[in-house]
Design a protein around this motif. Sequence first.
Motif, short mmCIF file in Angstrom:
data_model
loop_
_atom_site.label_atom_id
_atom_site.label_comp_id
_atom_site.label_asym_id
_atom_site.label_seq_id
_atom_site.Cartn_x
_atom_site.Cartn_y
_atom_site.Cartn_z
N TYR A 86 0.85 -1.19 0.00
CA TYR A 86 0.00 0.00 0.00
C TYR A 86 0.88 1.24 0.00
CZ TYR A 86 -3.10 3.69 1.58
OH TYR A 86 -3.80 4.87 1.68
N GLU A 87 0.64 2.10 -0.99
CA GLU A 87 1.37 3.36 -1.08
C GLU A 87 0.39 4.50 -0.86
OE1 GLU A 87 4.50 3.73 -3.92
OE2 GLU A 87 4.38 1.59 -4.39
N LYS A 102 -10.94 4.62 1.97
CA LYS A 102 -11.94 4.89 0.93
C LYS A 102 -11.26 5.52 -0.29
CE LYS A 102 -16.38 6.95 0.13
NZ LYS A 102 -17.55 7.55 0.71
N GLY A 103 -11.60 5.00 -1.46
CA GLY A 103 -11.07 5.54 -2.71
C GLY A 103 -9.74 4.93 -3.14
N THR A 104 -9.23 3.95 -2.37
CA THR A 104 -7.97 3.32 -2.74
C THR A 104 -8.15 2.47 -4.00
OG1 THR A 104 -7.25 3.21 -0.44
CG2 THR A 104 -6.17 1.70 -1.97
N ASP A 105 -7.24 2.66 -4.96
CA ASP A 105 -7.23 1.81 -6.14
C ASP A 105 -6.59 0.48 -5.76
OD1 ASP A 105 -8.31 3.73 -7.89
OD2 ASP A 105 -6.32 4.62 -8.21
N ILE A 106 -7.28 -0.62 -6.02
CA ILE A 106 -6.76 -1.97 -5.73
C ILE A 106 -6.36 -2.59 -7.07
CG2 ILE A 106 -7.25 -4.23 -4.74
CD1 ILE A 106 -7.43 -2.04 -2.64
N ILE A 107 -5.11 -3.02 -7.14
CA ILE A 107 -4.58 -3.63 -8.36
C ILE A 107 -4.16 -5.05 -8.03
CG2 ILE A 107 -2.76 -3.51 -10.11
CD1 ILE A 107 -2.66 -0.44 -9.41
N TYR A 108 -4.63 -6.01 -8.80
CA TYR A 108 -4.25 -7.41 -8.60
C TYR A 108 -3.17 -7.75 -9.62
CZ TYR A 108 -8.28 -7.76 -5.62
OH TYR A 108 -9.19 -7.57 -4.60
N SER A 109 -1.98 -8.03 -9.12
CA SER A 109 -0.84 -8.33 -10.00
C SER A 109 -0.85 -9.80 -10.39
CB SER A 109 0.46 -8.00 -9.28
OG SER A 109 1.56 -8.39 -10.06
N LYS A 110 -0.46 -10.06 -11.62
CA LYS A 110 -0.31 -11.44 -12.07
C LYS A 110 1.05 -12.00 -11.69
CE LYS A 110 -3.58 -10.92 -15.76
NZ LYS A 110 -3.88 -11.01 -17.19
N SER A 111 1.92 -11.14 -11.20
CA SER A 111 3.26 -11.55 -10.79
C SER A 111 3.22 -12.08 -9.38
CB SER A 111 4.20 -10.34 -10.86
OG SER A 111 5.44 -10.65 -10.30
#
Length: 175
Positions: A77-78, A163-172
Amino acid sequence: MRILVYLFFIINICFSFDLKSINNIKADFVQIITTSDNNKIEYSGNSVTTKGYKSYYKYTKPFEKEVFIDEKQTIVYEPNLNQAIIFTSGIGLVDILNNAKQDGDKIISHANNITFFIYLDSNDMPKKIEYTDTLDNKNEIILSNIKINTNIDDSIFVFNAPKGTDIIYSKSNTF
């Protein structure tokens, strides 16, 4: 970063510590990464690792970042980006532990084509970890203020996305 968590467990199993009596480890760290083109990047912060393979890293320099690790995933988390990236597990603890061998003042372990060197101080406490990652970057992690079996609130290991955090699911499986 994830490697650091597993290395804490190696150190505890291979040395004077009795794994059954260790519930957690807290430590400050400085991580110096030397890239393949000789640029240096220095990170610092603190970490908490538990017997149940849960870890939390709070990076404070050069910018804030939080890393949550368990046996299934790693979440980075950044807050400055309001972004969280979720990675699947990478190097397994069992892989590292099965290959750890003491060599003088250090432990050598091989896992996923990476060799880890863990150096000890005169009290058999970890003081430095070195390895070259898959991108050919040299990593040096210097540990300090190590505390064993302190009181820890388990909620520190739970990521609650603001709230509003972009969640990215990495394939790595690495970050």
